[in-house]
Design an enzyme around this catalytic site. Structure first.
Site, PDB file in Angstrom:
ATOM      1  N   LYS A  33      94.854 -45.077  69.796  1.00 20.89           N
ATOM      2  CA  LYS A  33      94.767 -43.729  70.384  1.00 20.89           C
ATOM      3  C   LYS A  33      94.342 -42.729  69.303  1.00 20.89           C
ATOM      4  CE  LYS A  33      99.733 -43.255  69.588  1.00 20.89           C
ATOM      5  NZ  LYS A  33     101.060 -43.352  70.193  1.00 20.89           N
ATOM      6  N   ARG A 120     111.659 -39.090  77.088  1.00 18.09           N
ATOM      7  CA  ARG A 120     110.325 -38.530  77.285  1.00 18.09           C
ATOM      8  C   ARG A 120     109.761 -39.151  78.544  1.00 18.09           C
ATOM      9  NH1 ARG A 120     106.430 -39.240  72.119  1.00 18.09           N
ATOM     10  NH2 ARG A 120     106.076 -41.149  73.271  1.00 18.09           N
ATOM     11  N   TYR A 233      92.784 -17.121  47.962  1.00 21.00           N
ATOM     12  CA  TYR A 233      93.380 -16.057  48.781  1.00 21.00           C
ATOM     13  C   TYR A 233      94.836 -15.806  48.358  1.00 21.00           C
ATOM     14  CZ  TYR A 233      89.499 -16.461  52.090  1.00 21.00           C
ATOM     15  OH  TYR A 233      88.270 -16.462  52.679  1.00 21.00           O
ATOM     16  N   MET A 280      89.546 -22.627  53.987  1.00 27.86           N
ATOM     17  CA  MET A 280      88.937 -23.408  55.059  1.00 27.86           C
ATOM     18  C   MET A 280      87.997 -24.477  54.510  1.00 27.86           C
ATOM     19  SD  MET A 280      86.865 -22.052  58.405  1.00 27.86           S
ATOM     20  CE  MET A 280      88.106 -20.877  58.902  1.00 27.86           C
TER      21      MET A 280
END
Ligand SMILES: *Cc1c(COP(=O)(O)O)cnc(C)c1O
Length: 338
Positions: A33, A120, A233, A280
């Site tokens: 998955k 769940r 930053y 980023m």
């Protein structure tokens, strides 16, 4: 290219064989998955099947349909919920579905899920099975942390599923496959261990597993920060003395998360700290000297286990691996076979 992600299918096949030895005759089902935990679902599925896994497990019907297109003959089990439209798609594509036990669809192979303590998905009691039902399963909440609770879940499952003992019964994930023999039943659904990552967050080599993914980049620029100057930053790293830093062109958009400040990578083979705020598209590392641009950086891989980054970020390898951005706009993905 900004960075390179290498997937070693030879390592994956060796992990499958290691798990098969540990499972002593129980089938191994490969959990692929979330794009194979970020490693590439189709490549990893192919390699796992070639090494002896017998079924592919995914979370969603769309994931299963992609696999069906690529590997027409595979047995595929969808472990998450399916909408009515997806049930019809599953029927057409010959998928098997896990269903919360009280609403059994028709015309598609079904594995009933009993909730024995995960709290769940799943029904708390076994309903009367229809002819579509081919398997019965549960999922363990604590096989990596609390074996006593996991054993209690296994016992609950053994009792609840006893009327269906002639069907395929499965409960184990990677941690249980490695540590809890009584959870084996007919098949173990292994994900994280396939990829050579420890379900326990420790050194995967202790269980004979080899990491499949490595991630490298390079120093794009070295720069000397004078005493009192900062990088990044928020000025979270201020040089206390004249300090060389290297800028690596990888950041949180690539999956190198902001909470990895302080972790270590290898620069020209030596371990170096990540300093300042990860941005980023860029990360700074502290150096002991000026280094030429192009100097290799190992972000994950030889000598830099993902487990270490997970500990720094306060998370698990699963989340870091799924979060690595393998899209071609950000990284070159290379598949090798060692
Ligand atoms: C993801 C998943 C697994 C695999 O767990 P690992 O810890 O990665 O081995 C097994 N069973 C179910 C139901 C899952 O959702």
């Amino acid at each position: 290219m900004r960075s390179e992600i290498t997937i070693d299918l030879g390592a994956l096949r060796r992990n499958v064989r290691t798990l098969l030895r540990a499972l002593e005759g129980t089938e191994l089902w490969a959990v692929v998955k979330a794009n194979g935990y970020g490693h590439g679902a189709v490549d990893c599925a192919d390699a796992a099947l070639a090494a002896g896994a017998t079924t592919l497990c995914v979370a969603t019907v769309p994931e299963a349909l992609d696999l069906r297109a690529a590997i027409p003959a595979a047995r595929i089990l969808v472990m998450g919920p399916a909408s009515n439209r997806e049930v019809a798609q599953a029927r057409d594509a010959d998928l098997a579905l896990v269903v919360p036990a009280n609403e059994i669809p028709e015309g598609v192979a079904v594995h009933l899920k009993i909730d024995t303590g995960m709290g769940r998905w799943g029904a708390s009691e076994l309903p009367s099975p229809t002819r579509e039902v081919v398997g019965v399963m549960t999922h363990l909440a604590t096989a990596d942390t609390d074996l006593e609770f996991a054993r209690a879940q296994v016992e609950r499952f053994r009792e609840a599923s006893a009327p269906l003992a002639h069907l395929t019964r499965h409960a184990a994930n990677s941690a249980a496959a490695l540590r809890l023999p009584e959870a084996r039943f007919d098949a173990a659904r292994c994900g994280i261990a396939l990829y050579g990552l420890s379900p326990f967050g420790t050194d995967a080599a202790e269980d004979g597993l080899e990491p499949v993914l490595s991630w490298t980049s390079e120093i794009a620029q070295s720069k000397l920060l004078r005493t009192g100057e900062s990088t990044g930053y928020g000025r979270r790293f201020v040089a206390e003395r004249d300090t060389w830093i290297g800028i690596v062109p990888v950041g949180y958009a690539d999956g190198f998360r902001r909470d990895l400040t302080g972790t270590e990578v290898r620069v020209a083979g030596e371990r170096r700290h990540v300093v300042g705020t990860i941005s980023m598209d860029a990360t700074a590392v502290e150096l002991d000297r000026e280094l030429p641009s192009g100097t290799p950086v190992t972000i994950v891989g030889r000598g830099v286990p993902l487990e270490e980054h997970a500990a720094v970020a306060g998370t698990i390898t699963y989340e870091l691996a799924c979060g690595i951005n393998t899209s071609p706009e950000r990284a070159r993905r290379v598949v090798v076979d060692s």
